[in-house]
Scaffold this motif. Structure first.
Motif, mmCIF file in Angstrom:
data_model
loop_
_atom_site.group_PDB
_atom_site.id
_atom_site.type_symbol
_atom_site.label_atom_id
_atom_site.label_comp_id
_atom_site.label_asym_id
_atom_site.label_seq_id
_atom_site.Cartn_x
_atom_site.Cartn_y
_atom_site.Cartn_z
ATOM 1 N N ARG A 1 -1.960 11.342 25.598
ATOM 2 C CA ARG A 1 -3.019 10.607 25.960
ATOM 3 C C ARG A 1 -3.631 11.494 27.108
ATOM 4 O O ARG A 1 -4.859 11.382 27.088
ATOM 5 N N PHE A 2 -3.007 12.296 27.765
ATOM 6 C CA PHE A 2 -3.483 13.434 28.560
ATOM 7 C C PHE A 2 -4.577 14.345 27.910
ATOM 8 O O PHE A 2 -5.820 14.366 28.337
ATOM 9 N N ALA A 3 -3.971 14.791 26.813
ATOM 10 C CA ALA A 3 -4.956 15.719 25.760
ATOM 11 C C ALA A 3 -6.343 14.887 25.558
ATOM 12 O O ALA A 3 -7.486 15.527 25.596
ATOM 13 N N LEU A 4 -6.111 13.706 25.180
ATOM 14 C CA LEU A 4 -7.231 12.846 24.635
ATOM 15 C C LEU A 4 -8.211 12.573 25.767
ATOM 16 O O LEU A 4 -9.354 12.758 25.609
ATOM 17 N N LEU A 5 -7.705 12.315 27.253
ATOM 18 C CA LEU A 5 -8.468 12.168 28.103
ATOM 19 C C LEU A 5 -9.314 13.385 28.587
ATOM 20 O O LEU A 5 -10.583 13.497 28.892
ATOM 21 N N VAL A 6 -8.451 14.724 28.352
ATOM 22 C CA VAL A 6 -9.358 15.917 28.595
ATOM 23 C C VAL A 6 -10.576 16.247 27.497
ATOM 24 O O VAL A 6 -11.668 16.464 28.074
ATOM 25 N N VAL A 7 -10.266 15.576 26.294
ATOM 26 C CA VAL A 7 -11.218 15.599 25.440
ATOM 27 C C VAL A 7 -12.389 15.011 25.670
ATOM 28 O O VAL A 7 -13.824 15.571 25.566
ATOM 29 N N LEU A 8 -12.079 13.627 26.070
ATOM 30 C CA LEU A 8 -13.157 12.614 26.373
ATOM 31 C C LEU A 8 -13.990 13.261 27.593
ATOM 32 O O LEU A 8 -15.233 13.128 27.781
ATOM 33 N N ALA A 9 -13.226 13.774 28.654
ATOM 34 C CA ALA A 9 -14.004 14.176 29.695
ATOM 35 C C ALA A 9 -14.713 15.552 29.529
ATOM 36 O O ALA A 9 -16.048 15.587 29.853
ATOM 37 N N ILE A 10 -14.474 16.506 28.330
ATOM 38 C CA ILE A 10 -15.067 17.427 28.142
ATOM 39 C C ILE A 10 -16.507 16.947 27.315
ATOM 40 O O ILE A 10 -17.445 17.481 27.466
ATOM 41 N N VAL A 11 -16.128 15.941 26.401
ATOM 42 C CA VAL A 11 -17.519 15.124 25.787
ATOM 43 C C VAL A 11 -18.572 14.801 26.822
ATOM 44 O O VAL A 11 -19.482 14.813 26.791
ATOM 45 N N LEU A 12 -17.850 13.933 27.760
ATOM 46 C CA LEU A 12 -18.978 13.451 28.972
ATOM 47 C C LEU A 12 -19.725 14.398 29.632
ATOM 48 O O LEU A 12 -20.741 14.532 29.920
ATOM 49 N N VAL B 1 -24.337 15.210 21.171
ATOM 50 C CA VAL B 1 -22.761 15.516 21.665
ATOM 51 C C VAL B 1 -22.014 15.738 20.573
ATOM 52 O O VAL B 1 -21.262 16.407 20.379
ATOM 53 N N PHE B 2 -22.235 14.849 19.308
ATOM 54 C CA PHE B 2 -21.413 14.802 18.117
ATOM 55 C C PHE B 2 -21.675 16.132 17.523
ATOM 56 O O PHE B 2 -20.558 16.822 17.330
ATOM 57 N N HIS B 3 -22.671 16.666 17.334
ATOM 58 C CA HIS B 3 -22.970 18.032 16.554
ATOM 59 C C HIS B 3 -22.505 19.187 17.561
ATOM 60 O O HIS B 3 -22.109 20.157 17.125
ATOM 61 N N ALA B 4 -22.786 19.142 18.886
ATOM 62 C CA ALA B 4 -22.052 20.093 19.818
ATOM 63 C C ALA B 4 -20.559 20.034 19.713
ATOM 64 O O ALA B 4 -20.123 21.172 19.720
ATOM 65 N N VAL B 5 -19.839 18.755 19.288
ATOM 66 C CA VAL B 5 -18.434 18.990 19.522
ATOM 67 C C VAL B 5 -18.046 19.243 17.908
ATOM 68 O O VAL B 5 -16.993 20.207 17.836
ATOM 69 N N PHE B 6 -18.599 18.871 16.977
ATOM 70 C CA PHE B 6 -18.097 18.962 15.637
ATOM 71 C C PHE B 6 -18.979 19.791 14.716
ATOM 72 O O PHE B 6 -18.585 20.027 13.628
ATOM 73 N N GLY B 7 -20.029 20.248 15.236
ATOM 74 C CA GLY B 7 -20.770 21.403 14.554
ATOM 75 C C GLY B 7 -21.794 20.363 13.873
ATOM 76 O O GLY B 7 -21.764 19.144 13.609
ATOM 77 N N GLY B 8 -22.506 21.138 12.876
ATOM 78 C CA GLY B 8 -23.448 20.633 11.996
ATOM 79 C C GLY B 8 -24.960 20.672 12.625
ATOM 80 O O GLY B 8 -25.270 21.128 13.590
ATOM 81 N N SER B 9 -25.788 20.006 12.066
ATOM 82 C CA SER B 9 -27.403 19.764 12.400
ATOM 83 C C SER B 9 -27.907 21.094 12.820
ATOM 84 O O SER B 9 -28.603 21.122 13.501
ATOM 85 N N GLY B 10 -27.563 22.302 12.122
ATOM 86 C CA GLY B 10 -28.100 23.433 12.113
ATOM 87 C C GLY B 10 -29.112 24.004 11.112
ATOM 88 O O GLY B 10 -29.552 23.030 10.283
ATOM 89 N N GLY B 11 -29.853 25.013 11.173
ATOM 90 C CA GLY B 11 -30.563 25.529 10.308
ATOM 91 C C GLY B 11 -32.197 25.464 10.445
ATOM 92 O O GLY B 11 -32.376 25.007 11.492
ATOM 93 N N HIS B 12 -32.811 25.743 9.419
ATOM 94 C CA HIS B 12 -34.285 25.691 9.635
ATOM 95 C C HIS B 12 -34.818 25.145 8.399
ATOM 96 O O HIS B 12 -34.661 25.054 7.558
ATOM 97 N N PRO B 13 -36.176 24.529 8.848
ATOM 98 C CA PRO B 13 -36.722 24.324 9.939
ATOM 99 C C PRO B 13 -36.409 23.022 10.842
ATOM 100 O O PRO B 13 -35.664 22.253 10.629
#
Length: 276
Positions: A47-58, A142-154
Motif C-alpha cells: 500500500r505504501f509503494a502504491l501511494l508513493v507511485v500515485l504521489a509521483i504521478v501527481l 502523465v500516462f505517456h510520461a509514466v508508461f512511455g509511448g507517444s514519441g516519434g515524428h512528426p
C-alpha cells in the motif's frame, strides 16, 4: 525382623500408574502469529509503494501543468519560412495511414508550419496519425510520461474533438504541394468557399487501393496537371497552397505564426466521389 512381602517396594512402580501426555507445543501457534504479522507488514508495504507511485504521478501531472502548458496557446509555435525561399522536394515521410493508403508528406518539411487533424464530412474516413500529439491533455501526458509511448515524428495537433478524418499540412501561400500517394488523377474541380473559388479539389486514386480516393483541397492546381495523369508521391508537383485567410479563421493558426493556411487531405471510398 523380616519385611512383609505383601507391602510394595518403594522403588517399584505402581502397575496402575500412567504417564501424563506431553503438553502440546506452543511453537506452531507462535509461528502462525509471526506469519500473520509478516503478511500484514507486506500488505502495508505494498500500500505504501502504491501511494508513493500515485504521489509521483501527481507531482508529474502538476509539473506538466505548470511548466508544460495545458492550453493550445502555450504550445511552442513553429516558425514559418518565407515562400520565396527555394525548396526541394519533400523527403519520403509517412504522416498518416488509412488501411493500405500511406499518406506521404505533401510539402517540403523545412517550410511546413504545422500538421493538424480534425473531423470532416461527406464520407471522409478516419485517419491514423504517425508521430506524436503536441497538444495532448494532462492525463495523456502523465500516462505517456509514466508508461512511455507517444514519441516519434512528426508532431501533430488535434484541432477538434471529432474523428480525425481530415489532415491539414500547413504552409504559406504559394508553397509547392506534391502528391501524397502514387496513383492516377481522377478529378480536378473548383474548390469554392463562400461563393468564391479558392484553387481546386484534386482527386487521386491510389495505385495500391483503387477502391479509395485521396482528395486534396486548398490547392491551386498545376497548369500541367490533367485528369488521367500518373503521379508519384513526393515527386510529382500537383499545385501550390492558396490563401484562405480572407474568408475563414483557420484552426491551424493556433499552432503557427501565420494565418494557418494549409493543404487539406482526406480519404474517401471511390463510390463517394461518384455520388458527389
Amino acid at each position: 525382623m523380616a519385611l512383609d512381602s505383601a507391602e510394595p517396594r518403594l522403588n517399584e512402580p505402581d502397575p496402575f500408574d500412567t504417564v501424563a501426555r506431553a503438553m502440546p507445543s506452543a511453537r506452531p501457534i507462535r509461528r502462525r502469529r509471526v506469519e500473520r504479522r509478516e503478511a500484514r507488514a507486506a500488505r502495508r508495504a505494498r500500500r505504501f509503494a502504491l501511494l508513493v507511485v500515485l504521489a509521483i504521478v501527481l507531482v508529474i501531472a502538476l509539473a506538466l501543468t505548470a511548466f508544460g502548458g495545458g492550453r493550445a496557446d502555450d504550445v511552442q509555435r513553429i516558425s514559418v519560412s518565407q515562400p520565396g525561399v527555394a525548396a526541394t522536394q519533400p523527403y519520403p515521410q509517412i504522416v498518416a495511414v488509412r488501411g493500405p493508403v500511406r499518406l506521404q508528406m505533401p510539402v517540403v518539411q523545412g517550410i511546413s508550419t504545422a500538421i493538424g487533424y480534425h473531423s470532416a464530412s461527406d464520407g471522409a474516413l478516419p485517419l491514423s496519425p504517425l508521430g506524436h500529439q503536441g497538444n495532448e491533455d494532462v492525463v495523456q501526458r502523465v500516462f505517456h510520461a509514466v508508461f512511455g509511448g507517444s514519441g516519434g515524428h512528426p508532431v501533430w495537433y488535434r484541432l477538434d474533438g471529432g474523428a480525425m478524418s481530415a489532415l491539414d499540412v500547413g504552409a504559406a501561400p504559394g508553397v509547392d504541394v506534391y502528391a501524397p500517394v502514387d496513383g492516377t488523377v481522377v478529378g480536378i474541380a473548383p474548390f469554392v468557399v463562400a461563393g468564391r473559388r479558392f484553387g481546386s479539389q484534386i482527386d487521386i486514386q491510389p495505385q495500391n487501393a483503387p477502391s479509395l480516393v485521396v482528395t486534396l483541397t486548398q490547392v491551386r492546381a498545376d497548369s500541367a496537371l490533367t485528369v488521367g495523369a500518373s503521379v508519384v508521391s513526393g515527386r510529382t508537383r500537383i499545385g501550390a497552397v492558396v490563401d484562405l485567410s480572407s474568408v475563414e479563421r483557420q484552426a491551424l493558426a493556433r499552432y503557427t505564426n501565420d494565418a494557418g493556411n494549409h493543404v487539406s487531405i482526406e480519404v474517401r471510398p471511390s463510390a463517394a466521389l461518384v455520388l458527389n
